[in-house]
Design an enzyme around this catalytic site. Structure first.
Site, PDB file in Angstrom:
ATOM      1  N   ALA A   1      20.730 -14.094  27.328  1.00 25.49           N
ATOM      2  CA  ALA A   1      20.994 -14.441  28.726  1.00 25.49           C
ATOM      3  C   ALA A   1      21.871 -13.336  29.320  1.00 25.49           C
ATOM      4  O   ALA A   1      22.392 -12.486  28.586  1.00 25.49           O
ATOM      5  CB  ALA A   1      21.706 -15.787  28.805  1.00 25.49           C
ATOM      6  N   LYS A   2      22.030 -13.386  30.630  1.00 22.59           N
ATOM      7  CA  LYS A   2      22.779 -12.319  31.321  1.00 22.59           C
ATOM      8  C   LYS A   2      24.167 -12.101  30.721  1.00 22.59           C
ATOM      9  O   LYS A   2      24.631 -10.971  30.614  1.00 22.59           O
ATOM     10  CB  LYS A   2      22.919 -12.666  32.805  1.00 22.59           C
ATOM     11  N   ARG A   3      24.810 -13.199  30.327  1.00 27.03           N
ATOM     12  CA  ARG A   3      26.193 -13.062  29.850  1.00 27.03           C
ATOM     13  C   ARG A   3      26.283 -12.266  28.538  1.00 27.03           C
ATOM     14  O   ARG A   3      27.371 -11.846  28.149  1.00 27.03           O
ATOM     15  CB  ARG A   3      26.865 -14.431  29.701  1.00 27.03           C
TER      16      ARG A   3
ATOM     17  N   GLY B   1      24.982  -9.431  28.168  1.00 29.47           N
ATOM     18  CA  GLY B   1      24.834  -8.020  28.518  1.00 29.47           C
ATOM     19  C   GLY B   1      23.468  -7.790  29.128  1.00 29.47           C
ATOM     20  O   GLY B   1      22.573  -8.635  29.021  1.00 29.47           O
TER      21      GLY B   1
END
Ligand code: GLU
Length: 332
Positions: A262-264, A266
């Site tokens: 997921a985006k978190r 990276g």
């Protein structure tokens, strides 16, 4: 890099969904799919799976082609190169899905369903494992005389889904090329399932079966989040009188905590990695290292892997986006 052997009939495919940019996880699966076809001189088909509107984003389809080419993959048939099974873009193939739906309708194997949007959406996109929840209770079985009658009960903007009536006791069995023998009674685990949320049957589950059969795909290599969905697809192959391909489901790439990327975790988009100045050979080296086909730090082109791409070397566990991987690929 054309290594097609005219003697072989192996046909693999890359089937990106232009709902977001390709990330490292997609890249690893596509590299494996490409290598398994190419190392035996097979053909590679690229099909754009763009039925999942409104999630499809403008420009993403072209970006996916650019990313894959940058990585060093190629294809013999596809939206940009044409081929005998054109078109290679799902939104341009609706008549085929309508025909498949009609065949199912003629056998009384589908019915319109107005159950919750969540159920319905699960059939429109490629269903990731864990999304399926409880088996559907068949609430709409035999409830409506036609799709139009079902649609009339819904507020504007909502469409009924088409659900496949799972034959009583139906059991599907297949030998996955990576995970081995699989067996399931879809009626018990999923129940009647959504094949499309579209009057013409243009949804993931029906389209993927109609397309893989029409394009004479012999091997489907994809992420193992679709392992369970394969049983539903096998029921469709059976109902449509089509021969299924061989299925090979490979583990996904996950975060250090074992979560879906997921985006978190990276920015693992290929476009971002490329923009950060990382060479495609470095990326392919890491993808191959994850598969057990290269040493840490190797720089490789996909074609360098043709004689080492053995399924048996791929670890059973998901590939992990560790800190050293992030550092090597400039993922922040
Ligand atoms: N287009 C699907 C996805 O990107 C892949 C479906 C498949 O390989 O069957 O999730």
């Amino acid at each position: 890099m054309r290594v097609v052997n005219p003697e072989t009939s192996i046909r693999g495919r890359l089937a990106p969904s232009p709902t977001g940019a390709l990330h490292l996880g997609n890249a690893r699966t596509f590299l494996v799919a490409w290598l398994l076809a190419r190392r035996r001189g097979g053909r590679v088909v690229l099909r754009m799976e763009d039925l999942d509107h409104p999630k499809v984003k403008p420009g993403t389809a072209q970006a996916a082609l650019d990313d894959l080419r940058w990585l060093g993959l190629d294809w013999d048939e596809g939206p940009d190169v044409g081929g005998p099974h054109a078109p290679y873009v799902q939104t341009a193939r609706r008549p085929l899905y309508r025909q498949a739906l009609l065949r199912l309708q003629e056998q009384g194997l589908v019915y319109p369903c107005v159950c919750t949007r969540r159920d319905v959406e699960a059939g429109q996109s490629a269903p990731q494992s864990g999304d399926d929840g409880l088996a559907y209770d068949g609430a709409c079985r035999g409830r409506f005389g036609s799709y139009a009658a079902a649609a009339a009960t819904l507020p504007p903007g909502r469409l009924p889904a088409w659900r496949f009536r799972v034959p009583d006791g139906a059991e599907t069995v297949f030998d996955d090329g990576f995970h081995g023998p699989q067996r399931e009674r879809v009626g018990a685990t999923v129940g009647d399932f959504v094949i499309a949320r579209d009057p013409d049957g243009a949804g993931y589950m029906l389209a993927v079966v109609a397309d893989d059969a029409a394009m004479a795909i012999t091997e489907v290599v994809r992420g193992d989040d679709l392992l369970a969905a394969t049983h539903r697809q096998l029921l469709l192959y059976q109902a449509l009188g089509l021969t299924p391909p061989r299925f090979i489901h490979v583990p996904l790439v996950v975060s250090a905590e074992g979560r879906r990327l997921a985006k978190r975790h990276g920015d693992t988009r290929l476009a971002a990695i490329r923009a950060a100045g990382v060479r495609p050979e470095t990326v392919v080296g890491v993808l191959a290292w994850w598969c057990g086909w290269a040493a840490w730090g190797d720089e490789l082109r996909p074609a360098d892997l043709l004689d080492r791409a053995e399924l048996g070397s791929i670890p059973r566990e998901p590939a992990v986006l560790t800190d050293p991987v992030k550092a090597r690929l400039n993922v922040s």
